[in-house]
Design a protein around this motif. Structure first.
Motif, PDB file in Angstrom:
ATOM      1  N   GLY A 215       4.282  10.069  -7.909  1.00  0.00           N
ATOM      2  CA  GLY A 215       5.216  10.284  -9.007  1.00  0.00           C
ATOM      3  C   GLY A 215       6.555   9.601  -8.915  1.00  0.00           C
ATOM      4  O   GLY A 215       7.387   9.781  -9.810  1.00  0.00           O
ATOM      5  N   PHE A 216       6.806   8.791  -7.892  1.00  0.00           N
ATOM      6  CA  PHE A 216       8.093   8.110  -7.772  1.00  0.00           C
ATOM      7  C   PHE A 216       7.951   6.691  -8.326  1.00  0.00           C
ATOM      8  O   PHE A 216       7.508   5.769  -7.628  1.00  0.00           O
ATOM      9  N   TRP A 217       8.348   6.524  -9.584  1.00  0.00           N
ATOM     10  CA  TRP A 217       8.177   5.242 -10.250  1.00  0.00           C
ATOM     11  C   TRP A 217       9.257   4.251  -9.843  1.00  0.00           C
ATOM     12  O   TRP A 217       9.013   3.047  -9.807  1.00  0.00           O
TER      13      TRP A 217
ATOM     14  N   ALA B  60       0.833  -1.206   0.000  1.00  0.00           N
ATOM     15  CA  ALA B  60       0.000   0.000   0.000  1.00  0.00           C
ATOM     16  C   ALA B  60       0.865   1.253   0.000  1.00  0.00           C
ATOM     17  O   ALA B  60       0.583   2.219  -0.720  1.00  0.00           O
ATOM     18  N   VAL B  61       1.928   1.239   0.798  1.00  0.00           N
ATOM     19  CA  VAL B  61       2.822   2.397   0.852  1.00  0.00           C
ATOM     20  C   VAL B  61       3.510   2.604  -0.499  1.00  0.00           C
ATOM     21  O   VAL B  61       3.655   3.736  -0.972  1.00  0.00           O
ATOM     22  N   ARG B  62       3.896   1.514  -1.134  1.00  0.00           N
ATOM     23  CA  ARG B  62       4.544   1.632  -2.454  1.00  0.00           C
ATOM     24  C   ARG B  62       3.576   2.213  -3.476  1.00  0.00           C
ATOM     25  O   ARG B  62       3.974   3.004  -4.343  1.00  0.00           O
ATOM     26  N   LEU B  63       2.314   1.850  -3.409  1.00  0.00           N
ATOM     27  CA  LEU B  63       1.322   2.394  -4.336  1.00  0.00           C
ATOM     28  C   LEU B  63       1.126   3.895  -4.120  1.00  0.00           C
ATOM     29  O   LEU B  63       0.957   4.647  -5.080  1.00  0.00           O
ATOM     30  N   VAL B  64       1.159   4.322  -2.851  1.00  0.00           N
ATOM     31  CA  VAL B  64       1.050   5.761  -2.575  1.00  0.00           C
ATOM     32  C   VAL B  64       2.249   6.498  -3.155  1.00  0.00           C
ATOM     33  O   VAL B  64       2.115   7.568  -3.775  1.00  0.00           O
ATOM     34  N   ILE B  65       3.445   5.936  -2.961  1.00  0.00           N
ATOM     35  CA  ILE B  65       4.659   6.557  -3.522  1.00  0.00           C
ATOM     36  C   ILE B  65       4.551   6.629  -5.039  1.00  0.00           C
ATOM     37  O   ILE B  65       4.958   7.621  -5.665  1.00  0.00           O
ATOM     38  N   LEU B  66       3.993   5.588  -5.641  1.00  0.00           N
ATOM     39  CA  LEU B  66       3.809   5.573  -7.091  1.00  0.00           C
ATOM     40  C   LEU B  66       2.834   6.659  -7.533  1.00  0.00           C
ATOM     41  O   LEU B  66       3.051   7.341  -8.538  1.00  0.00           O
TER      42      LEU B  66
END
Length: 233
Positions: free
Chosen positions: A111-113, A102-108
């Motif tokens: 704008g951080f791919w 979930a945290v990775r999806l928020v970072i995505l």
């Protein structure tokens, strides 16, 4: 013949010039860790932002709100019956892993791919992670995705929506600035977690605040008061 001034190393000449300056003029050359350069957007940049603001931004914002709502519900459910004074069982730690996604999806969504990791610490690294400089609130998101650590944070973080729910689920240690005994209690808990097996890594921002990342400021001694080895990040 070569003059002595030309033959002198550049570093020596620069040092001599700086010594000739008035002390206040030399102070102006010190990097300010809290100043931020203003944005210099071109008309094309404003056009891009306007286009994204009515197309991509609403989609990303909606996804973030959906993820946040799901995370709050999920960590609340898996935290039922948990004893924060003891290490979580392997099963409960495994149930926390979807939070990483979930945290990775928020970072995505912001704008951080891609998140480059230059070096991987050894398997025998210290359990206390020391991170500096601390530049933005996104540092906590990225480090949660990479390490799933427990943080040392202000007590006010516990009452923040989403962030507080996740921090509590990760067994964060909260520091009460208005309690004179809080620092001593925190140091004791940090030391115990560093020595006892089963606890997650403990992450500390020793600067105690955010800077612009151009320089380091003085570290708070509380991060090192347990007297245990640390892993710089």
């Amino acid at each position: 013949t070569i003059s002595s001034e030309v033959a002198m190393p550049h570093s020596y000449t620069r040092l001599k010039d700086e010594k000739a300056l008035h002390p206040t003029e030399r102070l102006q050359r010190v990097i300010n860790p809290f100043s931020h350069d203003g944005f210099n957007f071109t008309p094309l940049d404003y056009l891009k932002m306007a286009f994204i603001g009515v197309t991509l931004f609403p989609i990303r914002l909606g996804l973030i709100l959906l993820i946040f709502s799901t995370v709050i519900l999920y960590v609340t459910l898996i935290s039922i019956g948990a004893d924060a004074s003891k290490p979580f069982s392997p099963l409960r730690r495994a149930l926390l892993q979807p939070v990483r996604l979930a945290v990775r999806l928020v970072i995505l969504c912001v704008g951080f791919w891609y998140i480059p990791v230059r070096r991987q610490p050894s398997s025998s690294r210290a359990k206390m992670l020391v991170v500096s400089p601390h530049s933005t609130f996104l540092d906590a998101f990225v480090l949660t995705y990479l390490e799933m650590p427990a943080f040392v944070a202000m007590k006010a973080v516990a009452s923040m929506p989403v962030v507080g729910n996740v921090a509590t689920a990760l067994q964060t240690i909260y520091v009460d600035r208005y309690d004179p005994d809080s620092k001593h209690k925190t140091a004791q808990v940090m030391k115990r977690r560093a020595l006892e097996p089963g606890w997650p890594p403990l992450l500390v921002f020793p600067e105690g605040t955010c800077t612009n990342g151009r320089a380091l400021i003085s570290f708070k001694l509380g991060a090192f008061s347990p007297g245990q080895p640390v892993q710089p990040m």
